[in-house]
Design a protein around this motif. Structure first.
Motif, PDB file in Angstrom:
ATOM      1  N   GLN A 246       0.816  -1.216   0.000  1.00 24.73           N
ATOM      2  CA  GLN A 246       0.000   0.000   0.000  1.00 24.73           C
ATOM      3  C   GLN A 246       0.848   1.264   0.000  1.00 24.73           C
ATOM      4  O   GLN A 246       0.360   2.339  -0.325  1.00 24.73           O
ATOM      5  N   ASP A 249       3.253   4.033  -4.899  1.00 25.93           N
ATOM      6  CA  ASP A 249       2.435   5.026  -5.596  1.00 25.93           C
ATOM      7  C   ASP A 249       1.334   4.358  -6.412  1.00 25.93           C
ATOM      8  O   ASP A 249       0.233   4.879  -6.534  1.00 25.93           O
ATOM      9  N   LYS A 252      -1.657   3.821  -4.266  1.00 29.20           N
ATOM     10  CA  LYS A 252      -2.336   5.085  -3.920  1.00 29.20           C
ATOM     11  C   LYS A 252      -3.142   5.592  -5.107  1.00 29.20           C
ATOM     12  O   LYS A 252      -4.287   6.021  -4.973  1.00 29.20           O
TER      13      LYS A 252
END
Ligand code: 1HE
Length: 271
Positions: A246, A249, A252
């Motif tokens: 997580q 990038d 995200k």
């Protein structure tokens, strides 16, 4: 074969019993010993090992299939007579190394199964991360009848797919599962019509290649290790792996894309 596949280069181009081709994120490895029903000789196991430790760096998913009417007839029985006990031990360890390179290598592997998937052929298939079977596929472990035992990792991997009881039955009695029985037992993940296996595998491969790389790494490398661990150790590794994934990038951006309504919802069916 789709037209946009190209012969792989370097060491992968020199393999005589494996055809290796690439297309975008997919690398396709094709067992190419149809006259011997893709029986796995010492040379072929060495070539499988070489291939899986030298997959193209830009490939994201591998597809493994077999030329001719059968995926693989398993161990090349012609090699067997020449081996003493010590040779047999080293032979088995060579198979372990080759199939470990497949299972724990750089990318998910999808095996496309048709015709005979027997003995060492089933051991090879069971090292892949997903299996797509065509209706002609049939599965057997004739080692019991041949006076030998599995030696290519089958005793560790096949029970994880079908359970010890089914494998015991196959080995003691020579029971053969057809494609539908294999699908019900958990050998294949997908069952498709004759000649449709590669197209299905390429479709799945493209879907898998669109995942974040670390998610694929976690799924193929962490998940089976966690499943083999005690719960406490497994959950500890899970926490580490999920934090690592997580933090990327790629993760995200994917979560944001969903929240911004740029990413698809989970639909009731995906295939
Ligand atoms: C082979 C092998 C082989 C075929 N080793 N040469 N595996 C087995 O016990 C399976 C043995 N094979 C078969 O039962 C059948 O060959 C098949 C069902 C897979 C395919 O039948 P078919 O009619 O299409 O082919 P065929 O006529 O039997 O075979 C064609 C040729 O391939 C023939 O050679 P030819 O020179 O006479 O043309 C066969 O001898 C040859 N061939 N299979 C050597 N397996 C790490 S331990 C793993 C332990 C095991 O895998 S034990 C299980 C071995």
């Amino acid at each position: 074969m789709t037209a946009d596949f190209h012969q792989a280069t370097g060491v992968l181009a020199d393999l005589s019993m494996l055809r290796v081709q690439t297309s975008g994120p997919i690398v396709h490895l094709h067992l190419n010993r149809p006259a011997k029903r893709n029986a796995i000789s010492d040379e072929l196991i060495a070539q499988i090992h070489t291939a899986f430790v030298n997959l193209p760096r830009d490939a994201r998913v591998a597809v493994l299939s077999g030329e001719g009417a059968h995926f693989s007839a398993g161990l090349d029985l012609a090699d067997l007579g020449e081996r003493n006990v010590a040779d047999g031990l080293m032979h088995s360890r060579a198979w372990h190394a080759a199939f470990d390179a497949l299972q724990w290598g750089a990318m998910p592997v999808i095996a496309v199964l048709h015709g005979a998937v027997v003995g060492g052929g089933l051991e090879l298939a069971s090292a892949a991360h997903l299996r797509v079977a065509e209706h002609s596929a049939f599965y057997a472990l004739p080692e019991g009848q041949r006076g030998i035992f599995v030696g290519g990792g089958g005793s560790a991997r096949i029970p994880r797919l079908i359970g010890v009881a089914r494998m015991t039955d196959m080995m003691l009695t020579g029971r053969v599962f057809d494609a539908r029985e294999g699908q019900a037992a958990g050998i294949s993940n997908y069952l498709v019509g004759e000649g449709e296996g590669l197209a299905k595998a390429f479709e799945l491969a493209h879907r898998i290649a669109s995942n974040a790389p670390l998610s694929n790494f976690a799924i193929t490398q962490a998940l089976p290790r966690i499943a083999d661990s005690t719960q406490a150790n497994g959950l500890f590794v899970e926490a580490l792996m999920s934090a690592i994934a997580q933090g990327e990038d790629a993760a995200k951006e994917r979560v944001l894309a969903f929240l911004d309504k740029r990413a698809g919802k989970v639909a009731k069916t995906s295939h």
